[in-house]
Design a protein around this motif. Sequence first.
Motif, mmCIF file in Angstrom:
data_model
loop_
_atom_site.group_PDB
_atom_site.id
_atom_site.type_symbol
_atom_site.label_atom_id
_atom_site.label_comp_id
_atom_site.label_asym_id
_atom_site.label_seq_id
_atom_site.Cartn_x
_atom_site.Cartn_y
_atom_site.Cartn_z
ATOM 1 N N PRO A 43 0.830 -0.987 -0.096
ATOM 2 C CA PRO A 43 -0.085 0.148 0.064
ATOM 3 C C PRO A 43 0.703 1.482 0.102
ATOM 4 O O PRO A 43 1.825 1.157 0.442
ATOM 5 C CB PRO A 43 -0.809 -0.148 1.374
ATOM 6 N N ASP A 44 -0.324 2.285 -0.878
ATOM 7 C CA ASP A 44 0.640 3.685 -0.509
ATOM 8 C C ASP A 44 0.666 4.286 1.306
ATOM 9 O O ASP A 44 1.691 5.103 1.077
ATOM 10 C CB ASP A 44 0.247 4.396 -1.396
ATOM 11 N N ARG A 45 -0.293 3.515 1.868
ATOM 12 C CA ARG A 45 -0.067 3.826 2.784
ATOM 13 C C ARG A 45 0.475 3.763 4.260
ATOM 14 O O ARG A 45 0.363 1.795 3.694
ATOM 15 C CB ARG A 45 -1.964 4.358 3.628
ATOM 16 N N PRO A 46 1.280 3.310 4.995
ATOM 17 C CA PRO A 46 1.546 2.919 5.981
ATOM 18 C C PRO A 46 0.384 1.830 6.528
ATOM 19 O O PRO A 46 -0.285 2.588 7.386
ATOM 20 C CB PRO A 46 2.427 4.193 6.892
ATOM 21 N N PHE A 47 1.212 1.088 7.155
ATOM 22 C CA PHE A 47 0.456 0.178 7.571
ATOM 23 C C PHE A 47 -0.538 -0.538 7.470
ATOM 24 O O PHE A 47 -1.526 -0.793 8.508
ATOM 25 C CB PHE A 47 0.476 0.607 9.142
ATOM 26 N N TRP A 48 -1.008 0.159 6.375
ATOM 27 C CA TRP A 48 -2.251 -0.749 5.768
ATOM 28 C C TRP A 48 -2.797 -1.586 5.065
ATOM 29 O O TRP A 48 -2.013 -2.281 4.756
ATOM 30 C CB TRP A 48 -2.767 0.284 4.645
ATOM 31 N N ARG A 49 -4.104 -2.292 5.557
ATOM 32 C CA ARG A 49 -4.259 -3.783 5.104
ATOM 33 C C ARG A 49 -5.512 -3.849 4.424
ATOM 34 O O ARG A 49 -6.351 -3.375 3.682
ATOM 35 C CB ARG A 49 -4.558 -4.847 6.645
ATOM 36 N N LEU A 50 -4.823 -4.693 2.836
ATOM 37 C CA LEU A 50 -5.802 -4.822 1.662
ATOM 38 C C LEU A 50 -7.587 -5.914 2.107
ATOM 39 O O LEU A 50 -6.646 -6.604 2.723
ATOM 40 C CB LEU A 50 -5.393 -6.280 0.643
ATOM 41 N N ILE A 51 -8.953 -4.936 2.455
ATOM 42 C CA ILE A 51 -9.376 -6.467 2.990
ATOM 43 C C ILE A 51 -10.995 -5.274 1.815
ATOM 44 O O ILE A 51 -10.967 -4.380 1.689
ATOM 45 C CB ILE A 51 -10.023 -5.793 4.390
ATOM 46 N N LYS A 52 -11.573 -6.350 1.021
ATOM 47 C CA LYS A 52 -12.647 -5.775 0.695
ATOM 48 C C LYS A 52 -13.957 -6.087 1.510
ATOM 49 O O LYS A 52 -14.238 -7.242 2.179
ATOM 50 C CB LYS A 52 -12.832 -7.112 -0.175
ATOM 51 N N ARG A 53 -14.246 -5.128 1.618
ATOM 52 C CA ARG A 53 -15.470 -4.963 2.799
ATOM 53 C C ARG A 53 -16.526 -4.569 1.589
ATOM 54 O O ARG A 53 -17.928 -5.043 2.379
ATOM 55 C CB ARG A 53 -15.662 -3.440 3.724
ATOM 56 N N ASP A 54 -17.012 -4.499 0.430
ATOM 57 C CA ASP A 54 -18.043 -4.750 -0.335
ATOM 58 C C ASP A 54 -17.796 -5.617 -1.260
ATOM 59 O O ASP A 54 -17.475 -5.720 -2.619
ATOM 60 C CB ASP A 54 -18.750 -3.487 -0.877
ATOM 61 N N VAL A 55 -18.082 -7.270 -1.254
ATOM 62 C CA VAL A 55 -18.064 -8.096 -1.715
ATOM 63 C C VAL A 55 -18.933 -8.161 -3.335
ATOM 64 O O VAL A 55 -19.053 -8.673 -4.269
ATOM 65 C CB VAL A 55 -18.499 -9.669 -1.557
ATOM 66 N N GLN A 56 -20.218 -7.526 -3.000
ATOM 67 C CA GLN A 56 -20.376 -7.060 -4.307
ATOM 68 C C GLN A 56 -20.053 -6.058 -5.396
ATOM 69 O O GLN A 56 -20.938 -6.029 -6.522
ATOM 70 C CB GLN A 56 -22.049 -6.222 -4.072
ATOM 71 N N THR A 57 -19.538 -5.115 -5.145
ATOM 72 C CA THR A 57 -18.403 -4.929 -6.179
ATOM 73 C C THR A 57 -17.075 -5.091 -6.458
ATOM 74 O O THR A 57 -16.340 -5.793 -5.754
ATOM 75 C CB THR A 57 -17.720 -3.636 -5.990
ATOM 76 N N PRO A 58 -16.247 -5.446 -7.888
ATOM 77 C CA PRO A 58 -14.931 -6.186 -8.176
ATOM 78 C C PRO A 58 -14.121 -5.337 -7.421
ATOM 79 O O PRO A 58 -14.104 -3.629 -7.139
ATOM 80 C CB PRO A 58 -15.031 -6.266 -9.100
ATOM 81 N N PHE A 59 -12.640 -5.751 -7.246
ATOM 82 C CA PHE A 59 -11.544 -4.342 -7.104
ATOM 83 C C PHE A 59 -11.160 -4.391 -8.987
ATOM 84 O O PHE A 59 -11.200 -5.544 -9.590
ATOM 85 C CB PHE A 59 -10.351 -5.635 -6.325
ATOM 86 N N VAL A 60 -10.325 -3.218 -8.989
ATOM 87 C CA VAL A 60 -10.404 -3.341 -10.381
ATOM 88 C C VAL A 60 -8.962 -3.327 -10.377
ATOM 89 O O VAL A 60 -8.269 -2.243 -9.427
ATOM 90 C CB VAL A 60 -10.552 -1.731 -11.300
ATOM 91 N N LEU A 61 -7.987 -4.069 -11.004
ATOM 92 C CA LEU A 61 -6.795 -4.508 -11.423
ATOM 93 C C LEU A 61 -6.174 -3.926 -13.059
ATOM 94 O O LEU A 61 -6.707 -4.126 -13.960
ATOM 95 C CB LEU A 61 -6.129 -6.023 -11.155
ATOM 96 N N GLU A 62 -5.382 -2.817 -11.933
ATOM 97 C CA GLU A 62 -5.012 -2.062 -13.434
ATOM 98 C C GLU A 62 -3.282 -2.686 -14.190
ATOM 99 O O GLU A 62 -2.552 -2.322 -12.828
ATOM 100 C CB GLU A 62 -4.791 -1.033 -13.453
#
Length: 421
Positions: free
Chosen positions: A86-105
């Motif tokens: 992450p660009d933020r210190p000490f930030w964890r990737l968590i999916k909060r809304d499973v009805q939307t995707p993560f968009v990978l670029e």
Amino acid sequence: MMPTLSLEPAGRSCWDEPLGISVRGLAPGQPVTLRAALRDEKGALFRAHARYRADAHGQLDLARAPALGGSFAGLEPMGLLWAMQPDRPFWRLIKRDVQTPFVLELDVLDGHEPDGGRLLAKAEHERHFLAPGVRRVPVREGRVRATLFLPPGKGPFPGIMDLFGIGRGLLEYRASLLAGKGFAVMALAYYNYDDLPKDMDVIHLEYFEEAVNYLLSHPQVKGPGIGLLGISRGADFCLCMATFLKGITAAVIINGSVANSGKILRYKDQTLLPVGTDISRIKVTKEGLKDIVDVLNVPLEGADLKSIIPVERSDTTFLFLVGQDDHNWRSEFYAREASKRLQAHGKEEPQIICYPDTGHNIEPPYFPWCKASLHSFYNIVVIFGGEPRAHAMAQVDAWQQLQTFFHKHLGGEDRTVPAKL
């Protein structure tokens, strides 16, 4: 010929599904950098990059070409996902809304400079958390606050209850992915969500019993028992449910404790006191981060014996998944202590799988390793242990192991597909 970036499957895939990445139309032996990025729902940017060299035909396939450096090195077809930071210190990737995707670029850049090369090709890909046909059903039944995910088809399906650790409210992403494998999975909130209590001064196991009974009585859930899946404090609650409640056939415990590690826990006339802690045992790493691995008392003697979950009463079949470098607490010790107690009382020996260089947060495949983040109980930034590649490998294996375990003990059609790194 212009370079082209190809993804397989094209367009979209589930988060736990391997993604094939290849480039065509490069010059023979051309040096390139591949760059991946996504933003979470709070706007934090996660990125990874790796340097490659095209083959003699001007082609690059990440399943066959080793990375020459960057966020990782070597043959790592999924490294651009699991190595994201992450660009933020000490930030964890968590999916909060499973009805939307993560968009990978994904970008292909000329040369080996991740931020300076000429853009040769790019693509976007949606990483979803609901497989086609999976149904999401919010649950507000009595006191129970949860979300039930049902696979496509008629059913009934093997039922699983899914619990995360403290401070997270209701997380659905593991349950939603697991429903795509043929299970009816209920993600359960137990505090700090909706109209549930905002704190956990006293935990009443009757709430969890109500949730178990709801799941067992659901027409789409196959009996006679259900499975439990829990991590961290959620794993402790799974051990308690398997010990005190009926209808639990199998349980997967991810980095749990055999002690009541939080607040007072009550079930009818029985009480488990919280195991003691000593914050003076917090250590500080060379980087100035907090290490809490020794803060929790080891519950083997004295007053803390009243904090041990009496797992020896349970007839549940257990699978313990353990990160051997867990710095939240000593998960391997607690798993082996539970095993000793079960066997000493003539119960089935649980399966214990230990993963070297693996930390506390064992997630579904391809979630990036989180070195450190805010611990909601101690309210400080702590390290969670592990090393990026080993942790990524453990997540892939653990995901397959728990599916195989639940299919074996709960029945249903085994849809486990070997994942790849």
